[in-house]
Design a protein around this motif. Structure first.
Motif, mmCIF file in Angstrom:
data_model
loop_
_atom_site.group_PDB
_atom_site.id
_atom_site.type_symbol
_atom_site.label_atom_id
_atom_site.label_comp_id
_atom_site.label_asym_id
_atom_site.label_seq_id
_atom_site.Cartn_x
_atom_site.Cartn_y
_atom_site.Cartn_z
ATOM 1 N N GLN A 131 0.808 -1.168 -0.126
ATOM 2 C CA GLN A 131 0.121 -0.008 -0.008
ATOM 3 C C GLN A 131 0.778 1.306 0.175
ATOM 4 O O GLN A 131 0.271 2.098 -0.359
ATOM 5 C CB GLN A 131 -0.874 0.172 1.369
ATOM 6 N N ILE A 133 0.791 4.526 -2.015
ATOM 7 C CA ILE A 133 -0.650 5.289 -2.189
ATOM 8 C C ILE A 133 -0.056 6.513 -1.484
ATOM 9 O O ILE A 133 -0.783 7.611 -1.727
ATOM 10 C CB ILE A 133 -1.756 4.434 -1.264
ATOM 11 N N THR A 181 2.570 9.277 -7.634
ATOM 12 C CA THR A 181 2.859 7.909 -8.006
ATOM 13 C C THR A 181 1.593 7.359 -8.591
ATOM 14 O O THR A 181 0.488 7.934 -8.494
ATOM 15 C CB THR A 181 2.992 6.967 -6.783
ATOM 16 N N THR A 217 0.201 4.593 -8.333
ATOM 17 C CA THR A 217 -0.733 4.078 -7.380
ATOM 18 C C THR A 217 -1.538 5.062 -6.541
ATOM 19 O O THR A 217 -2.796 4.798 -6.533
ATOM 20 C CB THR A 217 0.175 3.376 -6.271
ATOM 21 N N THR A 271 -5.671 5.003 -7.306
ATOM 22 C CA THR A 271 -6.318 4.743 -6.328
ATOM 23 C C THR A 271 -7.242 5.826 -5.939
ATOM 24 O O THR A 271 -8.665 5.601 -5.719
ATOM 25 C CB THR A 271 -5.635 4.435 -5.096
ATOM 26 N N THR A 291 2.343 -7.798 -6.457
ATOM 27 C CA THR A 291 1.455 -6.616 -7.027
ATOM 28 C C THR A 291 0.276 -6.550 -5.896
ATOM 29 O O THR A 291 -0.067 -7.700 -5.433
ATOM 30 C CB THR A 291 0.843 -6.378 -8.264
ATOM 31 N N ASN A 306 -3.683 -4.721 -5.759
ATOM 32 C CA ASN A 306 -4.516 -4.183 -6.790
ATOM 33 C C ASN A 306 -5.444 -2.977 -5.738
ATOM 34 O O ASN A 306 -6.199 -3.207 -5.097
ATOM 35 C CB ASN A 306 -5.633 -5.055 -7.355
ATOM 36 N N ALA A 339 -4.237 -1.078 -9.885
ATOM 37 C CA ALA A 339 -2.655 -0.354 -10.051
ATOM 38 C C ALA A 339 -1.703 -1.306 -9.493
ATOM 39 O O ALA A 339 -1.882 -1.708 -8.393
ATOM 40 C CB ALA A 339 -2.806 0.800 -9.616
ATOM 41 N N ASN A 340 -0.484 -1.289 -10.078
ATOM 42 C CA ASN A 340 0.508 -2.006 -9.347
ATOM 43 C C ASN A 340 1.446 -1.198 -8.545
ATOM 44 O O ASN A 340 1.204 0.042 -8.929
ATOM 45 C CB ASN A 340 1.405 -2.659 -10.741
ATOM 46 N N VAL A 341 1.991 -1.805 -7.611
ATOM 47 C CA VAL A 341 2.703 -1.130 -6.663
ATOM 48 C C VAL A 341 3.796 -0.476 -7.550
ATOM 49 O O VAL A 341 4.450 -1.215 -8.546
ATOM 50 C CB VAL A 341 3.542 -2.010 -5.537
ATOM 51 N N ASP A 342 4.129 0.944 -7.251
ATOM 52 C CA ASP A 342 5.501 1.624 -7.990
ATOM 53 C C ASP A 342 5.989 2.519 -7.305
ATOM 54 O O ASP A 342 5.425 2.766 -6.279
ATOM 55 C CB ASP A 342 4.852 1.949 -9.619
#
Length: 588
Positions: free
Chosen positions: A277, A280, A285, A287, A291, A575, A577, A581-584
């Protein structure tokens, strides 16, 4: 072997003399007082019992039962916003949770059963509330004053090390609204719930749309005649995709209990998602952006009311306030027996709330879901050797060392102190690593002739400067009203500058260069009488270091971490969701 142990009656002024009679690292007796028998206090009791000898421990608990916040909070709909199978200690799974988001009663049972299973109640004195801790200059350690709530008398105790495990969400308070003492209906607070009150068929007023209010509304809406809910600001409310509420079937619970590895893999997958997470909370980002788009879409669909959409969907980033699953909350706002009053409550009359729109809203029962005092300032004096009271030092801004200690306050350790990962990821994992760090410090205190240990003031200031710089890049720094900070434009005092995994790695080893450590007598008295611990154990191999091959544990931090985190055992990208969205990391 007993002839070489430091006697339990040793005191600071004679500790060095006693140590020369024993072997290297002889564990002297250490007296520990822990404040609070909630999750953190019970974990500390468990770990001390499991890993240490020659210690004494007493845990003072103000309530009549253990489990802390999960004993205190039993309002309708009360639950945890962390998936239940991961709201457990890493080593102590529960097989039969009823649902993804479990009720407070189930969570209370988990910690209550944990205390019973490991015999931890023998350390706990319930109905005992600590009222002050004062450094004893003559013999070191703290003189602790405790009020016996049964007899209404005050007793005194002494300890070498004081641990504050009283938590941050336990000091509930009425809202600071003029006239609240004039209200003649039934007045309730979610953190001080009266189970005898029946809400059936009554007109209920609900103040607040934080975590508690979000849980209360859908729980009471079906049985009351009407709910008037008072909301003064927007907040992000939606289940996180992939972790929606779900009631476990009998087959699922049976599989968890009987199929080896099934529950462990489920818990690991959820934990990986929770640890994923963190993107976020970073501005810029993919993510965070994805989100927020998903949350906005979900809130719009579930509210289906332009008036509420305009007022309840925030214009600040997702994550500035604690994310709340909000199961059924948004849908409840649109029910026929629910009236939403948006704005400030100017005062409370004998009948109900008087709002800034000039209207008075009479109600039979008024529920204050208004939370806790989250200033981090201790509820009682904690006075160090130089007379500094931590209440005064943290009056304007709480500044800790890594969320576990305070500058220049010796032999005092804190669970969930300022700037720890209370909202960065899995919180119980963070509590475990705090406990392990404390145990390392206690072990060093016990096996060396240390008299005091406290974080250096300059180390704390450097940490705070790093934290403040880091927070500029996070959504927590947005101008939202959040208990993560004292005021919307103030410094973030609740959260760690990084992820929970980042925190776990940061606390893996003691950084004694950040601490002022003082000794009794010669600092090398712990070397003792020349004997090793090995020589005093007739069952030990006195040639343990002779081997056929080099099987040493890794010496470098990087290699050691790879061993701990089982690097190479997980295949494929991990990852989580959030709106797909993938973690980045930050976008370039």
């Amino acid at each position: 072997m007993a002839d070489f142990l430091v006697p339990s009656t040793s005191r600071p002024d004679s500790d060095a003399q006693h140590r020369i009679k024993g072997p290297i690292h002889a564990p002297r007796h250490v007296r520990i007082i822990c404040i609070g028998a909630g999750a953190s206090g019970l974990l500390m009791a468990y770990k001390l019992q499991r890993h240490f000898s020659n210690f004494s421990l007493v845990v003072y608990e103000k309530n009549s039962e253990v489990s802390g916040t999960w004993f205190e909070n039993r309002y309708p709909g009360c639950a945890c916003d962390v998936p239940s199978h991961n709201y457990t200690w890493s080593f102590e799974p529960k097989l039969d949770w009823s649902a993804v988001y479990a009720s407070s009663k189930e969570i209370f049972a988990y910690f209550n059963d944990f205390a019973r299973k490991y015999g931890l109640r023998k350390y706990v004195k319930t109905q005992h509330q600590v009222s002050g801790a004062f450094w004893n200059k003559e013999k070191g350690g703290y003189d602790v004053h405790i009020k016996d709530l049964d007899s209404n008398t005050t007793i005194s105790d002494h300890c070498d090390i004081l641990i504050n495990a009283s938590g941050i969400l336990n000091n509930w308070q009425w809202p600071a609204i003029p006239g609240i003492d004039k209200y003649k209906g039934v007045l309730l607070h979610t953190a001080n719930w009266d189970d005898k009150i029946d809400l059936t068929g009554r007109h209920v007023g609900l103040i607040g749309n934080g975590s508690s209010g979000i849980q209360v509304l859908p729980a009471i809406q079906p049985k009351v005649s009407k709910v008037t809910t008072f909301i003064r600001e927007p907040t992000w409310v939606t289940p996180v995709q992939g972790l929606e509420q779900h009631v476990f079937s009998d087959k699922e619970r049976l599989d968890f209990a009987t199929k080896p590895g099934t529950l462990a893999e489920y818990r690991k997958n959820v934990e990986r998602g929770l640890n994923g997470q963190f993107g976020i909370f970073l501005k810029g980002t993919n993510t965070n952006d994805a989100t927020e788009t998903y949350f906005r879409q979900q809130m719009t669909e579930k509210l289906s009311n332009p008036y509420l959409e305009e007022r309840l969907i925030p214009n600040w980033h997702v994550g500035c306030r604690r994310l709340t699953p909000g199961v059924g909350y948004l849908e409840s706002l649109g029910k026929e027996n629910v009236e939403v009053v948006y704005g400030e409550i100017n005062s409370i009359s004998e009948k109900g709330c008087v709002c800034d729109n000039g209207n008075e809203y009479p109600v039979d029962v008024l529920i204050c879901a208004t939370g806790f005092n989250t200033s981090f300032k201790p509820r009682f004096p904690v006075v160090g050797p130089d007379g500094t009271n931590l209440q005064d030092a943290w009056k304007d801004e709480a500044k800790s060392y890594f969320g576990i200690a305070a500058a220049e306050i010796p032999n005092y350790l804190i669970f969930l102190g300022p700037n720890c990962p209370i909202g960065n990821g899995p919180v119980l994992s963070a509590i475990e690593c705090q406990a392990d760090y404390m145990l390392k410090m206690i072990d060093r205190f016990q096996t060396h002739n240390i008299s005091t240990f406290a974080p250096k003031a300059e180390a704390v200031e450097d940490f705070i400067a790093h934290k403040n710089d880091f927070m500029q890049r996070t959504v927590w720094n947005d101008a939202c009203r959040s208990w993560y900070k004292g005021r919307p434009d103030g410094p973030v005092t609740a959260l760690w500058p990084g992820s929970t995994l980042h925190y776990i790695e940061a606390l893996m080893e003691l950084r004694l260069d950040d601490w002022n450590v003082e000794y009794n007598g010669n600092r090398f008295a712990w070397l003792g009488n020349g004997y090793s611990q090995t020589e005093l154990d007739p069952t030990a191999d006195w040639a343990f270091y002779i081997r056929d091959k080099d099987d040493d544990e890794p010496m470098s931090r990087g290699r050691k971490l790879q061993l701990i985190n089982k690097s190479g055992t997980v295949h494929g990208a991990v990852t989580v969701n959030f709106a797909g969205a993938n973690v980045d990391g930050p976008k370039l």
